[in-house]
Write a protein that holds these residues in place. Structure first.
Motif, PDB file in Angstrom:
ATOM      1  N   SER A 110    -124.321  57.415  91.126  1.00  0.00           N
ATOM      2  CA  SER A 110    -124.038  56.115  91.807  1.00  0.00           C
ATOM      3  C   SER A 110    -125.293  55.570  92.462  1.00  0.00           C
ATOM      4  N   GLU A 111    -126.105  56.516  92.872  1.00  0.00           N
ATOM      5  CA  GLU A 111    -127.300  55.853  93.454  1.00  0.00           C
ATOM      6  C   GLU A 111    -128.290  55.383  92.560  1.00  0.00           C
ATOM      7  N   GLU A 112    -128.351  55.805  91.214  1.00  0.00           N
ATOM      8  CA  GLU A 112    -128.954  55.188  90.309  1.00  0.00           C
ATOM      9  C   GLU A 112    -128.630  53.780  89.967  1.00  0.00           C
ATOM     10  N   SER A 113    -127.271  53.799  89.858  1.00  0.00           N
ATOM     11  CA  SER A 113    -126.696  52.630  89.442  1.00  0.00           C
ATOM     12  C   SER A 113    -127.063  51.399  90.549  1.00  0.00           C
ATOM     13  N   ARG A 114    -126.737  51.791  91.717  1.00  0.00           N
ATOM     14  CA  ARG A 114    -126.923  50.899  92.878  1.00  0.00           C
ATOM     15  C   ARG A 114    -128.435  50.441  92.932  1.00  0.00           C
ATOM     16  N   ALA A 115    -129.445  51.266  92.796  1.00  0.00           N
ATOM     17  CA  ALA A 115    -130.813  51.068  92.795  1.00  0.00           C
ATOM     18  C   ALA A 115    -131.221  49.910  91.558  1.00  0.00           C
ATOM     19  N   LEU A 116    -130.656  50.191  90.469  1.00  0.00           N
ATOM     20  CA  LEU A 116    -130.744  49.377  89.146  1.00  0.00           C
ATOM     21  C   LEU A 116    -130.424  47.959  89.198  1.00  0.00           C
ATOM     22  N   ILE A 117    -129.231  47.948  90.038  1.00  0.00           N
ATOM     23  CA  ILE A 117    -128.380  46.503  90.144  1.00  0.00           C
ATOM     24  C   ILE A 117    -129.434  45.791  91.109  1.00  0.00           C
ATOM     25  N   VAL A 118    -129.757  46.445  92.231  1.00  0.00           N
ATOM     26  CA  VAL A 118    -130.644  45.783  93.392  1.00  0.00           C
ATOM     27  C   VAL A 118    -131.811  45.211  92.610  1.00  0.00           C
ATOM     28  N   ASP A 119    -132.477  46.202  92.020  1.00  0.00           N
ATOM     29  CA  ASP A 119    -133.832  45.713  91.332  1.00  0.00           C
ATOM     30  C   ASP A 119    -133.675  44.507  90.240  1.00  0.00           C
ATOM     31  N   THR A 120    -132.509  44.722  89.621  1.00  0.00           N
ATOM     32  CA  THR A 120    -132.311  43.818  88.363  1.00  0.00           C
ATOM     33  C   THR A 120    -132.091  42.238  88.922  1.00  0.00           C
ATOM     34  N   LEU A 121    -131.307  42.293  90.112  1.00  0.00           N
ATOM     35  CA  LEU A 121    -130.909  41.026  90.742  1.00  0.00           C
ATOM     36  C   LEU A 121    -132.137  40.350  91.356  1.00  0.00           C
ATOM     37  N   ARG A 122    -132.912  41.119  92.029  1.00  0.00           N
ATOM     38  CA  ARG A 122    -134.144  40.744  92.459  1.00  0.00           C
ATOM     39  C   ARG A 122    -134.917  40.293  91.609  1.00  0.00           C
ATOM     40  N   SER A 123    -135.111  40.798  90.124  1.00  0.00           N
ATOM     41  CA  SER A 123    -135.888  40.360  89.181  1.00  0.00           C
ATOM     42  C   SER A 123    -135.171  38.924  88.966  1.00  0.00           C
ATOM     43  N   CYS A 124    -133.890  38.627  88.762  1.00  0.00           N
ATOM     44  CA  CYS A 124    -133.558  37.431  88.304  1.00  0.00           C
ATOM     45  C   CYS A 124    -133.959  36.239  89.557  1.00  0.00           C
ATOM     46  N   HIS A 125    -133.808  36.711  90.729  1.00  0.00           N
ATOM     47  CA  HIS A 125    -134.060  35.757  91.766  1.00  0.00           C
ATOM     48  C   HIS A 125    -135.776  35.421  91.743  1.00  0.00           C
ATOM     49  N   THR A 136    -104.129  59.702  91.547  1.00  0.00           N
ATOM     50  CA  THR A 136    -104.883  59.478  90.289  1.00  0.00           C
ATOM     51  C   THR A 136    -106.093  58.906  90.420  1.00  0.00           C
ATOM     52  N   VAL A 137    -106.340  57.932  91.418  1.00  0.00           N
ATOM     53  CA  VAL A 137    -107.881  57.734  91.929  1.00  0.00           C
ATOM     54  C   VAL A 137    -108.716  58.833  92.232  1.00  0.00           C
ATOM     55  N   ALA A 138    -108.108  59.915  93.208  1.00  0.00           N
ATOM     56  CA  ALA A 138    -108.925  61.045  93.252  1.00  0.00           C
ATOM     57  C   ALA A 138    -109.173  61.967  92.384  1.00  0.00           C
ATOM     58  N   ARG A 139    -108.051  62.181  91.312  1.00  0.00           N
ATOM     59  CA  ARG A 139    -108.383  62.935  90.443  1.00  0.00           C
ATOM     60  C   ARG A 139    -109.351  62.367  89.481  1.00  0.00           C
ATOM     61  N   LEU A 140    -109.470  61.316  89.058  1.00  0.00           N
ATOM     62  CA  LEU A 140    -110.403  60.451  88.187  1.00  0.00           C
ATOM     63  C   LEU A 140    -111.618  60.654  88.932  1.00  0.00           C
ATOM     64  N   ASN A 141    -111.848  60.531  90.073  1.00  0.00           N
ATOM     65  CA  ASN A 141    -113.130  60.306  90.642  1.00  0.00           C
ATOM     66  C   ASN A 141    -113.692  62.079  90.554  1.00  0.00           C
ATOM     67  N   ALA A 142    -112.880  62.838  90.434  1.00  0.00           N
ATOM     68  CA  ALA A 142    -113.383  64.366  90.269  1.00  0.00           C
ATOM     69  C   ALA A 142    -113.335  64.721  88.832  1.00  0.00           C
ATOM     70  N   ASN A 173    -112.838  54.688  90.615  1.00  0.00           N
ATOM     71  CA  ASN A 173    -113.283  53.469  91.131  1.00  0.00           C
ATOM     72  C   ASN A 173    -112.775  52.180  90.279  1.00  0.00           C
ATOM     73  N   GLN A 174    -113.115  52.903  89.121  1.00  0.00           N
ATOM     74  CA  GLN A 174    -112.746  51.759  88.015  1.00  0.00           C
ATOM     75  C   GLN A 174    -111.498  51.365  87.971  1.00  0.00           C
TER      76      GLN A 174
END
Length: 645
Positions: free
Chosen positions: A159-174, A285-291, A314-315
């Motif tokens: 999740s941490e890698e995903s968040r960082a990648l999203i922020v960097d990608t959208l900064r590049s768009c801007h 079910t949400v809790a089980r899928l997260n695990a 989360n999905q």
């Protein structure tokens, strides 16, 4: 409420990648032009847009920044659907789309038939791509973000890698947009409202009526505040108040809508019998899928490559959040939740596939330009954090999406350029007659927000539509009658008696759809299979229930060309899309050509077999969620069993 494109810019009109160059002619002004969107088979039955079809298009040319009229320009595409009656009212309706960032005209012809057609009998209806979206120029697309999402299909990252990648990608768009001359600070609701007023004046309308859904309600409220002259009346549906704390309230708003769903299922005898303790099952079910995440197969929407994708809790939350926007979708949620609980991901996978494909028609850069310069500057990060902590299960979803929760605060660090005026966070007070509509199941703009806005509009009428989600005014005769009555006399309260008679949601039991039985239709001279529990409405047509759009229909024509049948679909079933071939299938009786269409949020499949002058059709309408399930479980068995007398 999508599509990444490669755009070829005309050099005479473009600087860099999309800012229309200043040329010295008077601004604002109109330019004539052809409609850039596909006409489908609707009102014009495949004709090009011209006087014969009653649809005309053009462009509004306006300053990007009205404080610098000699600077860059924007070019906004609009379409006028002229009133069908020869004698019509002088005040049109102009539709304000949501997002922010929705590409309105790319949703044609569905948007016209869902939103415009009910109002078009005696009034012009106008659609336009707001600045930064769709066919308007520049379009604030973020192809970097689209590519990133596709590249990550099947990848396992934290999740941490995903968040960082999203922020960097959208900064590049801007940064890319800014480097090519786009000042994203000028893509906001106030400039949108000024564009709107310029368009009205240049088209020659003394007054018109605004009709906004979702973000379109914020735009309508801004126009009421900044450009009230020329606004006869306003309709706002699924209201986003300027003063609301969108990102603080997201988890609580979704929790309210989920509780409405769980209670609705509990009170429905059949739903409760099939899906007892739905809320408990959902959260467990949400809790089980997260695990222990599950795995679904996803197809890349452009390359058609297949991926195995991990799906966590989360999905599942995100799927429920999206499904609650639409009655047709959330009626299937109990089945999906129980399927996932039991390890059956068939509907979850097809739904995630549909969500991926539905990223078409959205300008992500425009979304962040508006939200980061009007909404997040008023957000206190500690309040967002508190809201996520107050709802730890649902908060996990909002913490990881780029345009929600604390993620958008991080994204907006690179998109926010100026602190907006305090009025962008204050209630709009206006005496313009206003019809305010909310949906009972709406997960993002709750009914309380509609009431909040109505309280500051003394000449308003407020209604909550039972059993409706986001965009509650669309797709049902009752709210459509409210709209027309209000437009005819905005100063008088419309007759709302039909609301009490609206049916409650009919939660769908999918297993019933797959129980097929043989039938014979004497008038058509055919035999086949049909879902045993569906209603026989005569003439070879079977519907799942009285309020659901899902159906299967059988046809036998003599001397009916395929083009004539497309016109028939448009007239009888509101199918206006052009067909996409899906497969050829040979049975013991015929060789079938099967085509796929879109009808708004629905899919339509039509199977054609020909024998000399005789043609046979089997047509099925299904929701996005059930497209693959009903295609394989209902349509294909019906085609395989089809026999002509």
């Amino acid at each position: 409420m999508r599509l990444h494109r490669v755009i070829l810019w005309l050099l005479a009109l473009v600087v860099g990648t999309g800012v229309v160059a200043a040329q010295g002619a008077q601004l604002p002004r109109l330019e004539t032009g052809s409609c850039e969107f596909d006409p489908g088979y609707g009102r014009s039955y495949g004709l090009t847009y011209n006087d014969e079809s009653g649809i005309t298009c053009g462009y509004l040319i306006a300053p990007e920044d009205r404080d610098q009229p000699d600077g860059n320009r924007v070019r906004l595409h609009y379409a006028i659907y002229h009133a069908l009656a020869d004698e019509h009212k002088p005040d049109p309706v102009v539709f304000l789309d949501g997002g922010p960032g929705s590409d309105t005209l790319m949703q044609m012809p569905w948007a016209y038939y869902a939103i415009g057609a009910p109002l078009n009998a005696d009034r012009d209806v106008i659609f336009f791509d707001q600045r930064g979206t769709g066919y308007s120029r520049p379009a604030l697309d973020c192809p970097e973000y689209d590519a990133m999402r596709y590249d990550l299909l099947g990848e396992e990252i934290s999740s941490e890698e995903s968040r960082a990648l999203i922020v960097d990608t959208l900064r590049s768009c801007h940064d890319r947009l800014e480097s090519r001359g786009v000042n994203v600070a000028n893509y906001n609701s106030a400039e949108n409202a000024a564009d709107l007023d310029d368009l009205r004046e240049l088209l020659g309308y003394d007054q018109w009526n605004l009709y906004g859904i979702s973000y379109g309600t914020r735009l309508a409220l801004t126009a009421m505040r900044d450009q009230p002259d020329g606004i006869r009346s306003v309709i706002i549906d699924s209201v986003l108040p300027l003063e609301a704390s969108l990102y603080d309230d997201e988890p609580a708003n979704l929790e309210r809508a989920l509780n409405t769903l769980f209670l609705g299922c509990t009170l429905d005898e059949e739903c409760n019998a099939h899906y007892p303790r739905l809320g408990t099952v959902f959260y467990d079910t949400v809790a089980r899928l997260n695990a222990e995440p599950g795995i679904v197969r996803i197809t890349h929407p452009t390359t058609r490559a297949e991926y195995s994708v991990l799906v966590d809790g989360n999905q599942l939350i995100g799927l429920a959040f999206g499904a609650l926007y639409s009655r047709e979708w959330f009626q299937l949620l109990p089945e999906i939740i129980y399927d996932v609980r039991d390890g059956n991901y068939r509907l979850l996978g097809s739904t995630l596939q549909s969500i991926l494909e539905d990223q078409e028609g959205f300008s992500m850069g425009m979304h962040f330009a508006v939200q980061c310069n009007e909404e997040t500057p008023f957000v206190a990060p500690e309040n967002v954090a508190a809201s996520l902590e107050a709802s730890p299960i649902l908060g996990g979803y909002f913490a990881n999406e780029p345009n929600t929760g604390n993620m958008i605060v991080s994204v907006c660090h690179s998109w926010t350029t100026v602190m907006p005026a305090s009025e962008e966070n204050a209630p709009v007070v206006s005496d313009i007659p206003t019809l305010v509509i909310s949906g009972e199941y709406d997960p993002i703009t709750p009914p309380s927000w509609g009431k909040m806005v109505a309280d500051s509009l003394p000449n308003s009428f407020y209604y909550e539509i039972p059993g409706a989600g986001h965009g509650a005014s669309v797709g049902d005769p009752c709210p459509e009658s409210l709209l027309n009555a209000f437009l005819n006399d905005p100063t008088s309260e419309p007759d709302s008696s039909c609301i009490a008679d609206m049916p409650t949601p009919d939660f769908l039991i999918v297993e019933d759809a797959l129980d097929l039985e043989p039938f014979h239709e004497d008038d058509l001279g055919i035999s086949s299979l049909r879902p045993a529990s569906w209603l026989d409405v005569g003439g070879g047509k079977f519907v799942r229930n009285a309020v659901d759009a899902t159906l299967i229909a059988f046809f036998h024509f003599t001397d009916m060309s395929s083009d004539d049948f497309l016109r028939y679909l448009a007239a009888e079933f509101d199918v206006y899309d052009h067909p996409t071939p899906r497969e050829q299938r040979t049975t013991s009786s015929f060789t079938w050509q099967i085509f796929e269409f879109r009808r708004g949020d629905d899919y339509v499949h039509a199977a054609l077999a020909e024998n000399g002058r005789e043609s046979y059709w089997v047509m099925m309408v299904s929701t996005e969620f059930e497209r693959d399930l009903l295609y394989e479980g209902v349509l294909i068995p019906a085609v395989d069993a089809f026999v002509a007398d």
